[in-house]
Design an enzyme around this catalytic site. Structure first.
Site, PDB file in Angstrom:
ATOM      1  CB  CYS A  36      -0.961   0.004   1.196  1.00 10.86           C
ATOM      2  SG  CYS A  36      -0.122   0.132   2.783  1.00 10.86           S
ATOM      3  CB  CYS A 109      -3.585  -0.344   9.223  1.00 18.19           C
ATOM      4  SG  CYS A 109      -4.498  -0.342   7.672  1.00 18.19           S
TER       5      CYS A 109
HETATM    6 FE1  FES Z   1      -1.772   0.257   4.316  1.00 19.38          FE
HETATM    7 FE2  FES Z   1      -3.380   1.287   6.231  1.00 19.38          FE
HETATM    8  S1  FES Z   1      -3.873   0.910   4.117  1.00 19.38           S
HETATM    9  S2  FES Z   1      -1.251   0.903   6.336  1.00 19.38           S
END
Ligand code: FES
Length: 168
Positions: A36, A109
């Site tokens: 991400c 996360c």
């Molecule tokens: Fe990757 Fe939250 S979407 S750390």
């Protein structure tokens, strides 16, 4: 994300605790999630209590999503007064405890926060550079933004970023 979680995350990031770098930290840990693209850095300062080394305070900087920021804020409060070993044992669901269960797509996360914390608490954690002036400190210990801007996130600046293993 469900409404309840959304509300709790919004509440946590409205007044995040312990945000920003800590010039007198004893150790720093930085992790990135290559999937991400989020990054998180944590600073830890220890103190002595009854002959035991415990965490006095912790702070963080994040390019993470709101959930990562909310978890990091909670985690930096949660680990105060714990030994490094006790804090290392905290699982992502314990770090994010106050937010309630995270949906599967948001678990990483909390894992990002756990990774940064473990990196800062591990004996191999980065030791902050010893410098004389704030300008030198900024140069040797850049913010995540500085590092990204200068393209030094992988190597070359003394900044060590650990990318989390997505297979775990
Ligand atoms: Fe990757 Fe939250 S979407 S750390």
């Amino acid at each position: 994300m469900n409404d309840e979680l959304q509300k709790k995350v919004a509440q946590a990031i409205r007044n995040p605790k312990n945000i920003g770098e800590m010039p007198d930290a004893d150790s720093i840990g930085t992790v990135g999630n290559s999937e991400c693209g989020e990054m998180l850095r944590m600073w830890v300062k220890y103190k002595e209590r009854d002959g035991e080394k415990i965490i006095d305070k912790a702070s963080f900087q994040s390019f993470g999503c709101e959930t990562a920021i909310a978890v990091a804020s909670l985690a930096t409060e949660l680990i105060k007064g714990k030994t490094a070993d006790q804090a290392m044992e905290l699982k992502p669901e314990e770090l994010s405890g106050e937010l309630g269960p995270l949906p599967p797509m948001k678990i990483h996360c909390a894992e990002l926060v756990q990774g940064a914390l473990r990196s800062a608490l591990s004996p191999e954690g980065e030791a902050p550079a010893q410098v004389e002036t704030p300008a030198e400190q900024a140069k040797l210990n850049p913010t995540l933004q500085d590092s990204l801007n200068e393209g030094q996130t992988q190597s070359g600046s003394g900044l060590k970023i650990n990318f989390l293993d997505e297979s775990n």
